[in-house]
Scaffold this motif. Sequence first.
Motif, PDB file in Angstrom:
ATOM      1  N   LEU A   1       0.873  -1.216  -0.055  1.00 12.95           N
ATOM      2  CA  LEU A   1      -0.148  -0.022   0.151  1.00 12.95           C
ATOM      3  C   LEU A   1       0.785   1.150  -0.023  1.00 12.95           C
ATOM      4  CD1 LEU A   1      -2.901  -1.134   2.743  1.00 12.95           C
ATOM      5  CD2 LEU A   1      -2.914  -0.815   0.059  1.00 12.95           C
ATOM      6  N   THR A   2       2.197   1.181   0.227  1.00 13.87           N
ATOM      7  CA  THR A   2       3.021   2.347   0.559  1.00 13.87           C
ATOM      8  C   THR A   2       3.966   2.643  -0.497  1.00 13.87           C
ATOM      9  OG1 THR A   2       4.480   1.162   1.711  1.00 13.87           O
ATOM     10  CG2 THR A   2       2.487   2.240   3.194  1.00 13.87           C
ATOM     11  N   GLU A   3       4.023   1.722  -1.580  1.00 13.38           N
ATOM     12  CA  GLU A   3       4.913   1.987  -2.471  1.00 13.38           C
ATOM     13  C   GLU A   3       5.064   3.014  -3.250  1.00 13.38           C
ATOM     14  OE1 GLU A   3       7.259  -0.122  -2.866  1.00 13.38           O
ATOM     15  OE2 GLU A   3       6.581  -1.874  -1.794  1.00 13.38           O
ATOM     16  N   HIS A   4       3.593   3.820  -3.478  1.00  8.90           N
ATOM     17  CA  HIS A   4       3.643   4.973  -4.254  1.00  8.90           C
ATOM     18  C   HIS A   4       4.241   5.852  -3.234  1.00  8.90           C
ATOM     19  CE1 HIS A   4       1.714   8.464  -6.379  1.00  8.90           C
ATOM     20  NE2 HIS A   4       1.509   7.901  -7.319  1.00  8.90           N
ATOM     21  N   ALA A   5       3.703   6.054  -2.159  1.00 14.06           N
ATOM     22  CA  ALA A   5       3.975   7.121  -0.869  1.00 14.06           C
ATOM     23  C   ALA A   5       5.738   7.146  -1.106  1.00 14.06           C
ATOM     24  CB  ALA A   5       3.376   6.883   0.232  1.00 14.06           C
ATOM     25  N   LEU A   6       6.167   6.039  -0.829  1.00 18.72           N
ATOM     26  CA  LEU A   6       7.809   5.759  -0.646  1.00 18.72           C
ATOM     27  C   LEU A   6       8.557   6.282  -2.068  1.00 18.72           C
ATOM     28  CD1 LEU A   6       7.951   2.369   0.955  1.00 18.72           C
ATOM     29  CD2 LEU A   6       8.527   4.585   2.169  1.00 18.72           C
ATOM     30  N   SER A   7       7.970   5.986  -3.080  1.00 19.87           N
ATOM     31  CA  SER A   7       8.461   6.620  -4.496  1.00 19.87           C
ATOM     32  C   SER A   7       8.475   7.992  -4.558  1.00 19.87           C
ATOM     33  CB  SER A   7       7.613   5.819  -5.717  1.00 19.87           C
ATOM     34  OG  SER A   7       7.996   4.426  -5.564  1.00 19.87           O
ATOM     35  N   LEU A   8       7.238   8.592  -3.940  1.00 19.77           N
ATOM     36  CA  LEU A   8       7.149   9.938  -4.020  1.00 19.77           C
ATOM     37  C   LEU A   8       8.207  10.597  -2.842  1.00 19.77           C
ATOM     38  CD1 LEU A   8       5.663  12.782  -4.656  1.00 19.77           C
ATOM     39  CD2 LEU A   8       4.025  12.034  -3.005  1.00 19.77           C
ATOM     40  N   ALA A   9       8.095  10.076  -1.797  1.00 19.65           N
ATOM     41  CA  ALA A   9       9.040  10.536  -0.772  1.00 19.65           C
ATOM     42  C   ALA A   9      10.592  10.476  -1.354  1.00 19.65           C
ATOM     43  CB  ALA A   9       8.876  10.036   0.561  1.00 19.65           C
ATOM     44  N   ASP A  10      11.090   9.586  -2.013  1.00 20.30           N
ATOM     45  CA  ASP A  10      12.126   9.437  -2.581  1.00 20.30           C
ATOM     46  C   ASP A  10      12.670  10.484  -3.525  1.00 20.30           C
ATOM     47  OD1 ASP A  10      14.884   7.677  -2.518  1.00 20.30           O
ATOM     48  OD2 ASP A  10      14.224   7.298  -4.501  1.00 20.30           O
ATOM     49  N   THR A  11      11.483  10.858  -4.326  1.00 20.96           N
ATOM     50  CA  THR A  11      11.759  12.035  -5.197  1.00 20.96           C
ATOM     51  C   THR A  11      11.851  13.343  -4.464  1.00 20.96           C
ATOM     52  OG1 THR A  11      10.457  10.553  -6.959  1.00 20.96           O
ATOM     53  CG2 THR A  11      10.562  12.922  -7.263  1.00 20.96           C
ATOM     54  N   LEU A  12      11.006  13.452  -3.701  1.00 25.38           N
ATOM     55  CA  LEU A  12      10.980  14.834  -2.940  1.00 25.38           C
ATOM     56  C   LEU A  12      12.268  15.096  -2.092  1.00 25.38           C
ATOM     57  CD1 LEU A  12       7.225  14.789  -1.541  1.00 25.38           C
ATOM     58  CD2 LEU A  12       8.185  16.358  -3.312  1.00 25.38           C
ATOM     59  N   ARG A  13      12.839  14.087  -1.463  1.00 30.89           N
ATOM     60  CA  ARG A  13      14.024  14.304  -0.620  1.00 30.89           C
ATOM     61  C   ARG A  13      15.438  14.278  -1.493  1.00 30.89           C
ATOM     62  NH1 ARG A  13      16.946   8.855   0.100  1.00 30.89           N
ATOM     63  NH2 ARG A  13      17.490   9.821   2.326  1.00 30.89           N
ATOM     64  N   SER A  14      15.323  14.133  -3.076  1.00 29.69           N
ATOM     65  CA  SER A  14      16.387  14.357  -3.712  1.00 29.69           C
ATOM     66  C   SER A  14      16.538  15.567  -4.170  1.00 29.69           C
ATOM     67  CB  SER A  14      16.290  13.235  -4.999  1.00 29.69           C
ATOM     68  OG  SER A  14      15.877  11.992  -4.615  1.00 29.69           O
ATOM     69  N   CYS A  15      17.983  16.175  -4.102  1.00 27.17           N
ATOM     70  CA  CYS A  15      18.167  17.606  -4.342  1.00 27.17           C
ATOM     71  C   CYS A  15      17.998  17.712  -6.091  1.00 27.17           C
ATOM     72  CB  CYS A  15      19.368  18.000  -4.216  1.00 27.17           C
ATOM     73  SG  CYS A  15      19.799  18.399  -2.314  1.00 27.17           S
ATOM     74  N   PRO A  16      17.356  18.727  -6.472  1.00 28.51           N
ATOM     75  CA  PRO A  16      17.061  18.943  -7.703  1.00 28.51           C
ATOM     76  C   PRO A  16      18.365  19.405  -8.463  1.00 28.51           C
ATOM     77  CG  PRO A  16      16.145  20.703  -6.534  1.00 28.51           C
ATOM     78  CD  PRO A  16      16.746  19.770  -5.517  1.00 28.51           C
ATOM     79  N   SER A  17      18.488  19.130  -9.433  1.00 27.84           N
ATOM     80  CA  SER A  17      19.748  19.938 -10.516  1.00 27.84           C
ATOM     81  C   SER A  17      19.557  21.402 -10.544  1.00 27.84           C
ATOM     82  CB  SER A  17      19.884  19.160 -11.829  1.00 27.84           C
ATOM     83  OG  SER A  17      18.536  19.235 -12.693  1.00 27.84           O
ATOM     84  N   SER A  18      20.543  22.034 -10.373  1.00 32.37           N
ATOM     85  CA  SER A  18      20.575  23.347 -10.607  1.00 32.37           C
ATOM     86  C   SER A  18      21.585  24.032 -11.403  1.00 32.37           C
ATOM     87  CB  SER A  18      20.584  23.913  -9.237  1.00 32.37           C
ATOM     88  OG  SER A  18      20.879  25.539  -9.455  1.00 32.37           O
ATOM     89  N   PRO A  19      21.440  25.199 -12.130  1.00 31.31           N
ATOM     90  CA  PRO A  19      22.678  25.564 -13.109  1.00 31.31           C
ATOM     91  C   PRO A  19      23.606  26.438 -11.984  1.00 31.31           C
ATOM     92  CG  PRO A  19      20.567  26.946 -13.293  1.00 31.31           C
ATOM     93  CD  PRO A  19      20.309  25.667 -12.616  1.00 31.31           C
ATOM     94  N   VAL A  20      23.166  26.957 -10.787  1.00 26.45           N
ATOM     95  CA  VAL A  20      24.048  27.282  -9.622  1.00 26.45           C
ATOM     96  C   VAL A  20      23.767  26.322  -8.526  1.00 26.45           C
ATOM     97  CG1 VAL A  20      24.646  29.427  -8.577  1.00 26.45           C
ATOM     98  CG2 VAL A  20      23.374  29.467 -10.804  1.00 26.45           C
ATOM     99  N   PRO A  21      24.707  25.268  -8.522  1.00 29.45           N
ATOM    100  CA  PRO A  21      24.393  24.177  -7.339  1.00 29.45           C
ATOM    101  C   PRO A  21      24.116  24.734  -6.022  1.00 29.45           C
ATOM    102  CG  PRO A  21      25.929  23.331  -9.244  1.00 29.45           C
ATOM    103  CD  PRO A  21      25.580  24.876  -9.101  1.00 29.45           C
ATOM    104  N   SER A  22      25.080  25.362  -5.569  1.00 29.55           N
ATOM    105  CA  SER A  22      25.348  25.862  -4.092  1.00 29.55           C
ATOM    106  C   SER A  22      24.596  27.158  -3.807  1.00 29.55           C
ATOM    107  CB  SER A  22      26.844  26.101  -3.734  1.00 29.55           C
ATOM    108  OG  SER A  22      27.602  24.922  -4.116  1.00 29.55           O
ATOM    109  N   SER A  23      23.584  27.390  -4.709  1.00 30.43           N
ATOM    110  CA  SER A  23      23.113  28.685  -4.402  1.00 30.43           C
ATOM    111  C   SER A  23      21.694  28.710  -3.598  1.00 30.43           C
ATOM    112  CB  SER A  23      22.706  29.340  -5.660  1.00 30.43           C
ATOM    113  OG  SER A  23      21.594  28.792  -6.213  1.00 30.43           O
ATOM    114  N   CYS A  24      21.411  29.906  -3.052  1.00 32.75           N
ATOM    115  CA  CYS A  24      20.272  29.918  -2.082  1.00 32.75           C
ATOM    116  C   CYS A  24      19.162  31.014  -2.791  1.00 32.75           C
ATOM    117  CB  CYS A  24      20.551  30.622  -0.790  1.00 32.75           C
ATOM    118  SG  CYS A  24      20.992  29.263   0.192  1.00 32.75           S
TER     119      CYS A  24
END
Length: 607
Positions: free
Chosen positions: A341-364
């Motif tokens: 039952l939790t496979e969809h939720a776990l896949s979503l959480a794994d996507t949300l926790r991953s840092c997105p790619s950025s043209p300025v990686p260390s920026s805020c």
Amino acid sequence: MMRPAPTRYRRKSSVSTTSKAYPRPAPPRQRTVLYTIIVAFIFVCILFYASPSVPVIQDLRLFHHTPTHKPPAQKNSTSGDTKWYSDWKWLNPFSATITLEEDRSVLPPLPQRPPIYTFYDADAEKGEKTKTAENKLLLLWRRAWWAQGFKPVILGRPEAMNNPLYESFQVHKLQPQLEAEFVRWLAWGHMGTGILANWLAVPMGPHDDHLLTYLRRGEYPKLTRYEGLGPGLFSGEKNAINAVIEEALKSPKLEQSRSLLDLVEHSAVTVEHKPDAIAFYDANANAEHYKAITTMLADEKAAGLQALAKLITSHLHLTFLNTFKDGFAVLTPYSDNAHILTEHALSLADTLRSCPSSPVPSSCPPNRQDCTPCSSISPPPVKMPEYFTNSSTVYTIGTVPHPFTLASLLASKKEITTRHIRRDTARDRWLTAVTENALGKEVGGASRVVSLKEIVAGEWGCARGLWITEDPPPNHKDLEYHFGFELSPFNVTARDPDTLPGSRAERKAAARTLHLQKDLLANAKEVLKERRADDEKTRTKQMVEAWNLADTEAWRFVRAYMAREGVERNKWEEEERAFAGAEEGRAEGWGSWFDRRLRRDWIEGRE
């Protein structure tokens, strides 16, 4: 000679013979019979309550001697077989007591979304690549503001021309920068009370930020700008907006000035402190913090705009991760038998926790230069507790199963019998497991379901968690508008038994269990789709629902809540489809001129 009887035996009663005597208490045998009758009556009532032949709506004792009409169905209150009714009584434990319909959930009234406007001149001469890149940024702007509870609307020159003050404006020969600002304000003044934002100004902060909370109220007694944002954000009501335009048009410095606000009295526009939750990616911010973006914009504008869109998306995602710094909680009660039952939720959480790619990686973000960049932190953890824990720094993802689905998984069989449910299962097992830590063991299902409704749809809880059902789970687009930023594509994949700890035999057993859970879940989804009243599967499903009234109410509530969210967004998207920044297509000059009155009427709430 006989002695007289002892005095104590000859004493007269203290009650007068002429007064009425009190009734004697029932003899012990009669009391026993009475108690037996009462207990038997209660037992019969319990059996009647649990009978599978009695619909759930009768279990709740909705029908009284006086007939009651069902409330009329509301507009846009269905999606497929999911139905709802918006009412302030949404925290009633069981929706059917209000709707008089077994399968229509009572949801909280939809909060009013105040309009937030931006101006985009779709008719300006630009290359196709530049227009495509700008449309991407407009879509990003719409999605971010929608997720924060606003109704984004992109305006153009036709709105400005509909303002009665446009005729006075067009007789003047103005500096290009000032002319563009006037057209923007004229379009805003035509639409009326609301917020005006640059399409490079996006909300970047927690949902309960004080400025975002204030703006969501939709009442702006003073025309206001915000320190540090320049032309990035204004709020005000229609009369004040048009009054400023009129004053500026009468200024003797009109044709020499470059800023509309320089032409009016300072008292006409209130200045508030710099907000914490608005990020404005104007030329100054880019030059100061993101020199690579500034260079790309100078070399090739379209490529620079695409990089800027990627940067803003990464900052929106980073702000989310910094808000929920303690990670994610994916609720997994009964994990041994119902992990599927939790496979969809776990896949979503794994996507949300991953840092997105950025043209300025260390920026805020420009408004949060003290953030923790993704490059400096490890991905936040994903925990799998069995119960809900109230925390403002943890994002919760919960999957609410239908009681039949849960019963099938826990019993490890497709065929569920009345005997098994009544004799071998407790009522409302899922709700009990999820709320037992917070509410204890003695609380009934009615109180538990009210608590869950507050967690799912209350003002505090709705911004700190996502609640879904096993069928259907939300699609990718729904999730992006829920979170306010673009998500990387992800596939829902079950855990690989070969990666689990243990011996080879234990891994093989885990593989068999996983395969069985998949089969049981697929069968349960088919049972839930069955609608024929004379079908045995339908009767079985109704029996399980009657036994688990609170679990059924929770499942229907969450399903309806997510469905209504999609219907609301689809309606808005349909109204805005012809304009710039839409998911499909882009405004092409004057082609949408005659649609704008309909759009304005919709924004103002008229039918």
